[in-house]
Design a protein around this motif. Structure first.
Motif, PDB file in Angstrom:
ATOM      1  N   VAL A 120     -27.549  -2.038 -23.286  1.00  0.00           N
ATOM      2  CA  VAL A 120     -27.028  -2.927 -24.315  1.00  0.00           C
ATOM      3  C   VAL A 120     -27.704  -2.625 -25.650  1.00  0.00           C
ATOM      4  O   VAL A 120     -28.882  -2.307 -25.707  1.00  0.00           O
ATOM      5  CB  VAL A 120     -27.288  -4.400 -23.907  1.00  0.00           C
ATOM      6  N   GLY A 121     -26.949  -2.706 -26.735  1.00  0.00           N
ATOM      7  CA  GLY A 121     -27.510  -2.534 -28.065  1.00  0.00           C
ATOM      8  C   GLY A 121     -27.541  -1.103 -28.549  1.00  0.00           C
ATOM      9  O   GLY A 121     -28.133  -0.811 -29.570  1.00  0.00           O
ATOM     10  N   LYS A 122     -26.897  -0.182 -27.841  1.00  0.00           N
ATOM     11  CA  LYS A 122     -26.896   1.208 -28.262  1.00  0.00           C
ATOM     12  C   LYS A 122     -25.672   1.563 -29.099  1.00  0.00           C
ATOM     13  O   LYS A 122     -25.454   2.719 -29.406  1.00  0.00           O
ATOM     14  CB  LYS A 122     -26.936   2.137 -27.030  1.00  0.00           C
ATOM     15  N   GLY A 123     -24.867   0.574 -29.459  1.00  0.00           N
ATOM     16  CA  GLY A 123     -23.658   0.834 -30.228  1.00  0.00           C
ATOM     17  C   GLY A 123     -23.888   0.946 -31.720  1.00  0.00           C
ATOM     18  O   GLY A 123     -22.986   1.291 -32.464  1.00  0.00           O
ATOM     19  N   GLY A 124     -25.081   0.673 -32.181  1.00  0.00           N
ATOM     20  CA  GLY A 124     -25.361   0.685 -33.612  1.00  0.00           C
ATOM     21  C   GLY A 124     -26.150   1.881 -34.067  1.00  0.00           C
ATOM     22  O   GLY A 124     -26.985   1.766 -34.948  1.00  0.00           O
ATOM     23  N   ASN A 125     -25.914   3.062 -33.466  1.00  0.00           N
ATOM     24  CA  ASN A 125     -26.641   4.246 -33.898  1.00  0.00           C
ATOM     25  C   ASN A 125     -25.688   5.403 -34.179  1.00  0.00           C
ATOM     26  O   ASN A 125     -24.483   5.314 -33.953  1.00  0.00           O
ATOM     27  CB  ASN A 125     -27.709   4.638 -32.870  1.00  0.00           C
ATOM     28  N   VAL A 126     -26.221   6.506 -34.680  1.00  0.00           N
ATOM     29  CA  VAL A 126     -25.413   7.652 -35.086  1.00  0.00           C
ATOM     30  C   VAL A 126     -24.713   8.292 -33.895  1.00  0.00           C
ATOM     31  O   VAL A 126     -23.559   8.713 -33.995  1.00  0.00           O
ATOM     32  CB  VAL A 126     -26.293   8.680 -35.840  1.00  0.00           C
ATOM     33  N   ALA A 127     -25.368   8.358 -32.748  1.00  0.00           N
ATOM     34  CA  ALA A 127     -24.755   8.959 -31.559  1.00  0.00           C
ATOM     35  C   ALA A 127     -23.508   8.182 -31.144  1.00  0.00           C
ATOM     36  O   ALA A 127     -22.481   8.770 -30.787  1.00  0.00           O
ATOM     37  CB  ALA A 127     -25.758   8.993 -30.412  1.00  0.00           C
ATOM     38  N   ALA A 128     -23.568   6.872 -31.213  1.00  0.00           N
ATOM     39  CA  ALA A 128     -22.404   6.036 -30.884  1.00  0.00           C
ATOM     40  C   ALA A 128     -21.286   6.265 -31.897  1.00  0.00           C
ATOM     41  O   ALA A 128     -20.110   6.328 -31.527  1.00  0.00           O
ATOM     42  CB  ALA A 128     -22.804   4.572 -30.854  1.00  0.00           C
ATOM     43  N   ALA A 129     -21.636   6.409 -33.158  1.00  0.00           N
ATOM     44  CA  ALA A 129     -20.634   6.639 -34.193  1.00  0.00           C
ATOM     45  C   ALA A 129     -19.923   7.970 -33.967  1.00  0.00           C
ATOM     46  O   ALA A 129     -18.711   8.080 -34.183  1.00  0.00           O
ATOM     47  CB  ALA A 129     -21.281   6.607 -35.573  1.00  0.00           C
ATOM     48  N   GLN A 130     -20.645   8.984 -33.519  1.00  0.00           N
ATOM     49  CA  GLN A 130     -20.027  10.283 -33.241  1.00  0.00           C
ATOM     50  C   GLN A 130     -19.029  10.167 -32.096  1.00  0.00           C
ATOM     51  O   GLN A 130     -17.936  10.739 -32.145  1.00  0.00           O
ATOM     52  CB  GLN A 130     -21.094  11.320 -32.918  1.00  0.00           C
ATOM     53  N   ILE A 131     -19.383   9.418 -31.070  1.00  0.00           N
ATOM     54  CA  ILE A 131     -18.473   9.219 -29.941  1.00  0.00           C
ATOM     55  C   ILE A 131     -17.202   8.511 -30.403  1.00  0.00           C
ATOM     56  O   ILE A 131     -16.086   8.895 -30.033  1.00  0.00           O
ATOM     57  CB  ILE A 131     -19.171   8.414 -28.820  1.00  0.00           C
ATOM     58  N   ILE A 132     -17.343   7.488 -31.234  1.00  0.00           N
ATOM     59  CA  ILE A 132     -16.194   6.729 -31.718  1.00  0.00           C
ATOM     60  C   ILE A 132     -15.321   7.592 -32.624  1.00  0.00           C
ATOM     61  O   ILE A 132     -14.093   7.532 -32.568  1.00  0.00           O
ATOM     62  CB  ILE A 132     -16.642   5.437 -32.436  1.00  0.00           C
ATOM     63  N   GLY A 133     -15.937   8.419 -33.458  1.00  0.00           N
ATOM     64  CA  GLY A 133     -15.164   9.318 -34.323  1.00  0.00           C
ATOM     65  C   GLY A 133     -14.300  10.274 -33.525  1.00  0.00           C
ATOM     66  O   GLY A 133     -13.111  10.464 -33.819  1.00  0.00           O
ATOM     67  N   LYS A 134     -14.885  10.855 -32.499  1.00  0.00           N
ATOM     68  CA  LYS A 134     -14.134  11.778 -31.653  1.00  0.00           C
ATOM     69  C   LYS A 134     -13.023  11.047 -30.903  1.00  0.00           C
ATOM     70  O   LYS A 134     -11.895  11.521 -30.817  1.00  0.00           O
ATOM     71  CB  LYS A 134     -15.084  12.453 -30.656  1.00  0.00           C
ATOM     72  N   ARG A 135     -13.351   9.869 -30.406  1.00  0.00           N
ATOM     73  CA  ARG A 135     -12.395   9.090 -29.613  1.00  0.00           C
ATOM     74  C   ARG A 135     -11.198   8.628 -30.452  1.00  0.00           C
ATOM     75  O   ARG A 135     -10.046   8.736 -30.017  1.00  0.00           O
ATOM     76  CB  ARG A 135     -13.131   7.892 -29.028  1.00  0.00           C
ATOM     77  N   VAL A 136     -11.441   8.150 -31.665  1.00  0.00           N
ATOM     78  CA  VAL A 136     -10.338   7.677 -32.504  1.00  0.00           C
ATOM     79  C   VAL A 136      -9.479   8.860 -32.961  1.00  0.00           C
ATOM     80  O   VAL A 136      -8.254   8.740 -33.085  1.00  0.00           O
ATOM     81  CB  VAL A 136     -10.836   6.821 -33.685  1.00  0.00           C
ATOM     82  N   ALA A 137     -10.082  10.030 -33.179  1.00  0.00           N
ATOM     83  CA  ALA A 137      -9.315  11.209 -33.576  1.00  0.00           C
ATOM     84  C   ALA A 137      -8.388  11.653 -32.444  1.00  0.00           C
ATOM     85  O   ALA A 137      -7.227  11.998 -32.684  1.00  0.00           O
ATOM     86  CB  ALA A 137     -10.256  12.339 -33.953  1.00  0.00           C
ATOM     87  N   GLU A 138      -8.884  11.638 -31.216  1.00  0.00           N
ATOM     88  CA  GLU A 138      -8.056  12.013 -30.076  1.00  0.00           C
ATOM     89  C   GLU A 138      -6.885  11.045 -29.905  1.00  0.00           C
ATOM     90  O   GLU A 138      -5.750  11.452 -29.664  1.00  0.00           O
ATOM     91  CB  GLU A 138      -8.894  12.053 -28.801  1.00  0.00           C
ATOM     92  N   LYS A 139      -7.158   9.745 -30.065  1.00  0.00           N
ATOM     93  CA  LYS A 139      -6.095   8.748 -29.937  1.00  0.00           C
ATOM     94  C   LYS A 139      -5.068   8.887 -31.061  1.00  0.00           C
ATOM     95  O   LYS A 139      -3.868   8.726 -30.846  1.00  0.00           O
ATOM     96  CB  LYS A 139      -6.675   7.339 -29.933  1.00  0.00           C
ATOM     97  N   ALA A 140      -5.535   9.188 -32.267  1.00  0.00           N
ATOM     98  CA  ALA A 140      -4.629   9.345 -33.406  1.00  0.00           C
ATOM     99  C   ALA A 140      -3.735  10.566 -33.214  1.00  0.00           C
ATOM    100  O   ALA A 140      -2.526  10.506 -33.490  1.00  0.00           O
ATOM    101  CB  ALA A 140      -5.422   9.470 -34.703  1.00  0.00           C
ATOM    102  N   LYS A 141      -4.304  11.663 -32.740  1.00  0.00           N
ATOM    103  CA  LYS A 141      -3.505  12.855 -32.509  1.00  0.00           C
ATOM    104  C   LYS A 141      -2.477  12.609 -31.405  1.00  0.00           C
ATOM    105  O   LYS A 141      -1.358  13.102 -31.472  1.00  0.00           O
ATOM    106  CB  LYS A 141      -4.408  14.035 -32.166  1.00  0.00           C
ATOM    107  N   ALA A 142      -2.850  11.828 -30.406  1.00  0.00           N
ATOM    108  CA  ALA A 142      -1.904  11.476 -29.345  1.00  0.00           C
ATOM    109  C   ALA A 142      -0.764  10.622 -29.897  1.00  0.00           C
ATOM    110  O   ALA A 142       0.366  10.681 -29.393  1.00  0.00           O
ATOM    111  CB  ALA A 142      -2.620  10.740 -28.224  1.00  0.00           C
ATOM    112  N   ALA A 143      -1.037   9.836 -30.924  1.00  0.00           N
ATOM    113  CA  ALA A 143      -0.013   8.996 -31.554  1.00  0.00           C
ATOM    114  C   ALA A 143       0.796   9.770 -32.590  1.00  0.00           C
ATOM    115  O   ALA A 143       1.710   9.214 -33.203  1.00  0.00           O
ATOM    116  CB  ALA A 143      -0.661   7.787 -32.211  1.00  0.00           C
ATOM    117  N   GLY A 144       0.446  11.046 -32.818  1.00  0.00           N
ATOM    118  CA  GLY A 144       1.201  11.880 -33.748  1.00  0.00           C
ATOM    119  C   GLY A 144       0.683  11.875 -35.168  1.00  0.00           C
ATOM    120  O   GLY A 144       1.393  12.286 -36.084  1.00  0.00           O
ATOM    121  N   VAL A 145      -0.527  11.438 -35.386  1.00  0.00           N
ATOM    122  CA  VAL A 145      -1.112  11.396 -36.728  1.00  0.00           C
ATOM    123  C   VAL A 145      -2.098  12.553 -36.866  1.00  0.00           C
ATOM    124  O   VAL A 145      -3.036  12.672 -36.085  1.00  0.00           O
ATOM    125  CB  VAL A 145      -1.843  10.058 -36.980  1.00  0.00           C
TER     126      VAL A 145
END
Length: 121
Positions: free
Chosen positions: A66-91
């Motif tokens: 718990v509490g590991k969502g506020g660091n740079v490593a978590a932000a990198q995971i979210i960046g990659k994840r949102v990009a994959e979802k966006a590309k799947a949606a055609g963006v």
């Protein structure tokens, strides 16, 4: 005097006005002390096309304790994840909306990871 939050919201408003004239989808980033959230919103502004956050159960499990969502490593995971979802949606192309936050630390890490995963902005 404006408070720190009011200053950030004022910067965010100015950015969103500029992005609205472009008419492209926007990648918005919101951060709190514990979590970071990213969403791809349509060019018209009314529809969320893709989103990711450290509050999701799968991401929390990958991050560990718990509490590991506020660091740079978590932000990198979210960046990659949102990009994959966006590309799947055609963006493929977005405008980056940092919501008035300074472009360093977690916000920069998320943006760099999204670029590496294939989003163009």
């Amino acid at each position: 005097m404006l408070t720190k939050k009011e200053q950030r919201l004022r910067r965010a408003r100015q950015t969103r006005i500029r992005i609205a004239t472009q008419g492209v989808a926007r990648l918005t980033v919101t951060r709190t002390n514990l979590h970071i959230y990213a969403s791809v919103i349509s060019g018209e502004g009314g529809k969320v096309l893709a989103s990711a956050s450290t509050a999701e159960a799968e991401v929390r499990k990958a991050l560990g304790t718990v509490g590991k969502g506020g660091n740079v490593a978590a932000a990198q995971i979210i960046g990659k994840r949102v990009a994959e979802k966006a590309k799947a949606a055609g963006v493929e192309k977005v405008a980056f909306d940092r919501s008035g936050f300074a472009y360093h630390g977690r916000v920069k890490a998320l943006a760099d990871a999204a670029r590496e995963a294939g989003l163009q902005f």
